[in-house]
Design a protein around this motif. Structure first.
Motif, PDB file in Angstrom:
ATOM      1  N   TYR A  47     -14.586  -2.236   6.213  1.00  0.00           N
ATOM      2  CA  TYR A  47     -14.925  -3.048   7.374  1.00  0.00           C
ATOM      3  C   TYR A  47     -13.891  -2.934   8.494  1.00  0.00           C
ATOM      4  N   ALA A  48     -12.765  -2.306   8.218  1.00  0.00           N
ATOM      5  CA  ALA A  48     -11.716  -2.185   9.234  1.00  0.00           C
ATOM      6  C   ALA A  48     -12.202  -1.382  10.436  1.00  0.00           C
ATOM      7  N   THR A  49     -13.067  -0.394  10.219  1.00  0.00           N
ATOM      8  CA  THR A  49     -13.573   0.384  11.349  1.00  0.00           C
ATOM      9  C   THR A  49     -14.401  -0.488  12.286  1.00  0.00           C
ATOM     10  N   ALA A  50     -15.081  -1.496  11.756  1.00  0.00           N
ATOM     11  CA  ALA A  50     -15.843  -2.400  12.619  1.00  0.00           C
ATOM     12  C   ALA A  50     -14.909  -3.132  13.576  1.00  0.00           C
ATOM     13  N   LEU A  51     -13.776  -3.576  13.069  1.00  0.00           N
ATOM     14  CA  LEU A  51     -12.803  -4.247  13.932  1.00  0.00           C
ATOM     15  C   LEU A  51     -12.294  -3.310  15.015  1.00  0.00           C
ATOM     16  N   LYS A  52     -12.013  -2.068  14.629  1.00  0.00           N
ATOM     17  CA  LYS A  52     -11.511  -1.089  15.588  1.00  0.00           C
ATOM     18  C   LYS A  52     -12.524  -0.845  16.696  1.00  0.00           C
ATOM     19  N   TYR A  53     -13.785  -0.596  16.321  1.00  0.00           N
ATOM     20  CA  TYR A  53     -14.787  -0.287  17.330  1.00  0.00           C
ATOM     21  C   TYR A  53     -15.135  -1.493  18.199  1.00  0.00           C
ATOM     22  N   GLU A  54     -15.124  -2.683  17.647  1.00  0.00           N
ATOM     23  CA  GLU A  54     -15.391  -3.874  18.466  1.00  0.00           C
ATOM     24  C   GLU A  54     -14.254  -4.091  19.459  1.00  0.00           C
ATOM     25  N   ALA A  55     -13.012  -3.875  19.023  1.00  0.00           N
ATOM     26  CA  ALA A  55     -11.871  -3.997  19.936  1.00  0.00           C
ATOM     27  C   ALA A  55     -11.962  -2.947  21.045  1.00  0.00           C
ATOM     28  N   LEU A  56     -12.288  -1.710  20.667  1.00  0.00           N
ATOM     29  CA  LEU A  56     -12.439  -0.663  21.681  1.00  0.00           C
ATOM     30  C   LEU A  56     -13.548  -1.002  22.668  1.00  0.00           C
ATOM     31  N   SER A  57     -14.657  -1.485  22.173  1.00  0.00           N
ATOM     32  CA  SER A  57     -15.772  -1.850  23.038  1.00  0.00           C
ATOM     33  C   SER A  57     -15.360  -2.939  24.030  1.00  0.00           C
ATOM     34  N   THR A  58     -14.647  -3.928  23.549  1.00  0.00           N
ATOM     35  CA  THR A  58     -14.186  -5.013  24.415  1.00  0.00           C
ATOM     36  C   THR A  58     -13.232  -4.496  25.480  1.00  0.00           C
ATOM     37  N   LEU A  59     -12.286  -3.668  25.074  1.00  0.00           N
ATOM     38  CA  LEU A  59     -11.298  -3.149  26.023  1.00  0.00           C
ATOM     39  C   LEU A  59     -11.918  -2.211  27.058  1.00  0.00           C
ATOM     40  N   LEU A  60     -12.875  -1.396  26.635  1.00  0.00           N
ATOM     41  CA  LEU A  60     -13.454  -0.408  27.535  1.00  0.00           C
ATOM     42  C   LEU A  60     -14.497  -0.986  28.494  1.00  0.00           C
ATOM     43  N   ARG A  61     -14.999  -2.172  28.238  1.00  0.00           N
ATOM     44  CA  ARG A  61     -15.987  -2.742  29.164  1.00  0.00           C
ATOM     45  C   ARG A  61     -15.376  -3.751  30.131  1.00  0.00           C
ATOM     46  N   LYS A  62     -14.078  -4.046  29.997  1.00  0.00           N
ATOM     47  CA  LYS A  62     -13.395  -4.948  30.923  1.00  0.00           C
ATOM     48  C   LYS A  62     -13.049  -4.199  32.203  1.00  0.00           C
ATOM     49  N   PRO A  63     -13.073  -4.888  33.340  1.00  0.00           N
ATOM     50  CA  PRO A  63     -12.652  -4.216  34.572  1.00  0.00           C
ATOM     51  C   PRO A  63     -11.142  -3.955  34.543  1.00  0.00           C
TER      52      PRO A  63
END
Length: 94
Positions: A47-63
């Motif tokens: 499940y660690a990859t889920a945390l990684k991808y959710e964090a990346l998604s959050t960081l990459l969609r912020k202005p």
């Protein structure tokens, strides 16, 4: 379920079942709180990859300078795949 100041935890069903049966109890320990002080996460490797991808998604969609909606969408898709797989595993299916 009541987590009180008693010596042992007790599970009480209400209303009381009218027939005999089997109760299956699944226990999942509370994970260690994420404090940002370098404490390792207490989640299974699957499940660690889920945390990684959710964090990346959050960081990459912020202005910001890292704003990249295409990569954010990809990371969100990867998160969804792992989330669905985890739900299937926890439900006992594969």
């Amino acid at each position: 379920y009541l987590d009180g100041d008693t010596s042992t935890l007790r599970l009480r069903l209400a209303p009381t079942p009218s027939t005999a049966g089997v109760l299956e109890l699944r226990y999942i320990a509370d994970p260690t709180a994420v404090t940002g002080h370098g404490t390792p996460l207490t989640v299974p490797d699957e499940y660690a990859t889920a945390l990684k991808y959710e964090a990346l998604s959050t960081l990459l969609r912020k202005p910001s300078r890292a704003f990249d909606p295409e990569r954010a969408a990809y990371a969100k898709e990867r998160y969804d795949v792992v989330r669905i797989a985890a739900a299937l595993i926890l439900a006992g299916g594969a």
